[in-house]
Scaffold this motif. Sequence first.
Motif, mmCIF file in Angstrom:
data_model
loop_
_atom_site.group_PDB
_atom_site.id
_atom_site.type_symbol
_atom_site.label_atom_id
_atom_site.label_comp_id
_atom_site.label_asym_id
_atom_site.label_seq_id
_atom_site.Cartn_x
_atom_site.Cartn_y
_atom_site.Cartn_z
ATOM 1 N N VAL A 71 0.869 -1.179 0.000
ATOM 2 C CA VAL A 71 0.000 0.000 0.000
ATOM 3 C C VAL A 71 0.902 1.224 0.000
ATOM 4 C CG1 VAL A 71 -1.992 -1.060 1.155
ATOM 5 C CG2 VAL A 71 -0.210 0.021 2.513
ATOM 6 N N SER A 72 0.381 2.342 -0.491
ATOM 7 C CA SER A 72 1.199 3.554 -0.547
ATOM 8 C C SER A 72 1.369 4.149 0.848
ATOM 9 C CB SER A 72 0.568 4.591 -1.483
ATOM 10 O OG SER A 72 -0.503 5.235 -0.842
ATOM 11 N N ASN A 73 2.284 5.071 0.964
ATOM 12 C CA ASN A 73 2.518 5.782 2.217
ATOM 13 C C ASN A 73 1.593 6.986 2.358
ATOM 14 O OD1 ASN A 73 4.520 4.086 3.197
ATOM 15 N ND2 ASN A 73 6.090 5.112 2.010
ATOM 16 N N THR A 74 0.595 7.072 1.486
ATOM 17 C CA THR A 74 -0.341 8.195 1.494
ATOM 18 C C THR A 74 -1.749 7.693 1.786
ATOM 19 O OG1 THR A 74 0.991 9.338 -0.158
ATOM 20 C CG2 THR A 74 -1.260 10.089 0.103
ATOM 21 N N VAL A 75 -2.487 8.457 2.584
ATOM 22 C CA VAL A 75 -3.898 8.158 2.832
ATOM 23 C C VAL A 75 -4.732 9.367 2.411
ATOM 24 C CG1 VAL A 75 -3.497 6.523 4.695
ATOM 25 C CG2 VAL A 75 -3.748 8.934 5.241
ATOM 26 N N GLU A 76 -5.929 9.108 1.926
ATOM 27 C CA GLU A 76 -6.905 10.152 1.615
ATOM 28 C C GLU A 76 -8.184 9.772 2.329
ATOM 29 O OE1 GLU A 76 -7.608 11.286 -2.416
ATOM 30 O OE2 GLU A 76 -5.481 11.283 -2.919
ATOM 31 N N PHE A 77 -8.846 10.771 2.922
ATOM 32 C CA PHE A 77 -10.040 10.449 3.693
ATOM 33 C C PHE A 77 -11.002 11.632 3.712
ATOM 34 C CE2 PHE A 77 -6.602 11.871 6.355
ATOM 35 C CZ PHE A 77 -7.162 12.786 7.235
ATOM 36 N N PRO A 78 -12.305 11.317 3.750
ATOM 37 C CA PRO A 78 -13.312 12.377 3.795
ATOM 38 C C PRO A 78 -13.446 12.937 5.200
ATOM 39 C CG PRO A 78 -14.383 10.249 3.812
ATOM 40 C CD PRO A 78 -12.900 9.986 3.659
ATOM 41 N N VAL A 79 -13.739 14.214 5.272
ATOM 42 C CA VAL A 79 -13.991 14.897 6.537
ATOM 43 C C VAL A 79 -15.286 15.683 6.374
ATOM 44 C CG1 VAL A 79 -13.157 16.660 8.130
ATOM 45 C CG2 VAL A 79 -11.546 15.067 7.108
ATOM 46 N N GLY B 275 -2.335 17.803 2.358
ATOM 47 C CA GLY B 275 -3.139 18.488 1.352
ATOM 48 C C GLY B 275 -4.618 18.310 1.594
ATOM 49 N N TRP B 276 -5.408 19.041 0.800
ATOM 50 C CA TRP B 276 -6.861 18.887 0.844
ATOM 51 C C TRP B 276 -7.438 19.155 -0.517
ATOM 52 C CZ3 TRP B 276 -6.912 22.895 5.260
ATOM 53 C CH2 TRP B 276 -6.712 24.191 4.784
ATOM 54 N N ARG B 277 -8.660 18.675 -0.683
ATOM 55 C CA ARG B 277 -9.372 18.856 -1.954
ATOM 56 C C ARG B 277 -10.838 19.165 -1.613
ATOM 57 N NH1 ARG B 277 -7.764 14.459 -4.045
ATOM 58 N NH2 ARG B 277 -9.416 13.115 -3.309
ATOM 59 N N GLY B 278 -11.368 20.209 -2.222
ATOM 60 C CA GLY B 278 -12.773 20.539 -2.080
ATOM 61 C C GLY B 278 -13.145 21.253 -0.790
ATOM 62 N N PHE C 208 -19.303 21.524 6.092
ATOM 63 C CA PHE C 208 -18.124 21.627 5.235
ATOM 64 C C PHE C 208 -17.592 20.214 5.042
ATOM 65 C CE2 PHE C 208 -18.612 25.596 7.478
ATOM 66 C CZ PHE C 208 -18.454 26.538 6.472
ATOM 67 N N ALA C 209 -17.736 19.682 3.844
ATOM 68 C CA ALA C 209 -17.276 18.331 3.530
ATOM 69 C C ALA C 209 -16.168 18.430 2.491
ATOM 70 C CB ALA C 209 -18.431 17.485 3.004
ATOM 71 N N PHE C 210 -15.064 17.727 2.740
ATOM 72 C CA PHE C 210 -13.919 17.781 1.836
ATOM 73 C C PHE C 210 -13.033 16.569 2.077
ATOM 74 C CE2 PHE C 210 -13.232 20.185 5.663
ATOM 75 C CZ PHE C 210 -11.967 19.827 6.096
ATOM 76 N N THR C 211 -11.960 16.468 1.323
ATOM 77 C CA THR C 211 -11.017 15.360 1.434
ATOM 78 C C THR C 211 -9.680 15.878 1.930
ATOM 79 O OG1 THR C 211 -12.092 14.205 -0.397
ATOM 80 C CG2 THR C 211 -9.840 13.533 0.125
ATOM 81 N N LEU C 212 -9.110 15.156 2.879
ATOM 82 C CA LEU C 212 -7.759 15.456 3.371
ATOM 83 C C LEU C 212 -6.809 14.372 2.906
ATOM 84 C CD1 LEU C 212 -8.371 16.661 7.027
ATOM 85 C CD2 LEU C 212 -7.231 17.944 5.223
ATOM 86 N N MET C 213 -5.562 14.752 2.712
ATOM 87 C CA MET C 213 -4.519 13.808 2.365
ATOM 88 C C MET C 213 -3.428 13.873 3.433
ATOM 89 S SD MET C 213 -6.022 15.037 -0.477
ATOM 90 C CE MET C 213 -5.214 16.210 -1.487
ATOM 91 N N ASP D 190 -18.452 35.524 -2.509
ATOM 92 C CA ASP D 190 -17.510 35.360 -3.624
ATOM 93 C C ASP D 190 -16.120 35.100 -3.050
ATOM 94 O OD1 ASP D 190 -16.491 35.318 -6.200
ATOM 95 O OD2 ASP D 190 -16.145 37.485 -6.223
ATOM 96 N N TYR D 191 -15.991 33.997 -2.356
ATOM 97 C CA TYR D 191 -14.744 33.678 -1.659
ATOM 98 C C TYR D 191 -13.816 32.814 -2.513
ATOM 99 C CZ TYR D 191 -17.241 29.318 -0.917
ATOM 100 O OH TYR D 191 -17.934 28.162 -1.120
ATOM 101 N N THR D 192 -12.550 32.798 -2.116
ATOM 102 C CA THR D 192 -11.556 31.932 -2.743
ATOM 103 C C THR D 192 -11.084 30.936 -1.695
ATOM 104 O OG1 THR D 192 -10.811 33.752 -4.154
ATOM 105 C CG2 THR D 192 -9.320 31.870 -3.904
ATOM 106 N N PRO D 193 -11.341 29.634 -1.889
ATOM 107 C CA PRO D 193 -10.853 28.652 -0.923
ATOM 108 C C PRO D 193 -9.331 28.736 -0.814
ATOM 109 C CG PRO D 193 -12.429 27.645 -2.419
ATOM 110 C CD PRO D 193 -12.102 29.007 -2.969
ATOM 111 N N ALA D 194 -8.831 28.632 0.405
ATOM 112 C CA ALA D 194 -7.384 28.684 0.635
ATOM 113 C C ALA D 194 -6.725 27.408 0.151
ATOM 114 C CB ALA D 194 -7.096 28.886 2.120
ATOM 115 N N ASP D 195 -5.565 27.563 -0.470
ATOM 116 C CA ASP D 195 -4.743 26.411 -0.787
ATOM 117 C C ASP D 195 -4.223 25.825 0.515
ATOM 118 O OD1 ASP D 195 -5.036 26.737 -3.547
ATOM 119 O OD2 ASP D 195 -3.265 28.034 -3.682
ATOM 120 N N PHE D 196 -3.890 24.540 0.485
ATOM 121 C CA PHE D 196 -3.350 23.900 1.684
ATOM 122 C C PHE D 196 -1.991 24.513 2.024
ATOM 123 C CE2 PHE D 196 -0.911 20.841 4.051
ATOM 124 C CZ PHE D 196 -1.826 20.389 4.989
#
Length: 120
Positions: A7-15, A63-66, A28-33, A80-86
């Motif tokens: 398995v990879s050394n990376t996990v992704e999971f919903p929050v 990281g995060w997505r969404g 607020f639902a998104f994915t964290l890495m 009219d917001y801009t989501p912050a980059d991780f």
Amino acid sequence: MSFKLNVSNTVEFPVRIVLNDAGKTRVFAFTLMGKRIPQDQLLEELRREDQRIGAFLQTRLTGWRGQTLVVVDDGRDPDDYTPADFSPEALAAMLGITGTSELIFEAYLSANGVQGKEKN
């Protein structure tokens, strides 16, 4: 003979973070890495008296997505917001909300290990 896990050394999971926003419920639902951690290392880190959950997550999340909870303060209209980059600073802002560190930590632990029994 040496072994490694397949398995990879990376996990992704919903929050899913649910907050009271001036009496209204906001979700607020998104994915964290993050980086996977072996159980013995996890237990060792958690035994440290000076280890805080937020500090632990700062070293593991990558990281995060969404996500739309943390936004750039650019003076625009709130609709009219801009989501912050991780970034460490953006993650710290998120973890500063009461209960968020614990919720994300539990989701990370779940993603880091066995996901459950396979059904027939």
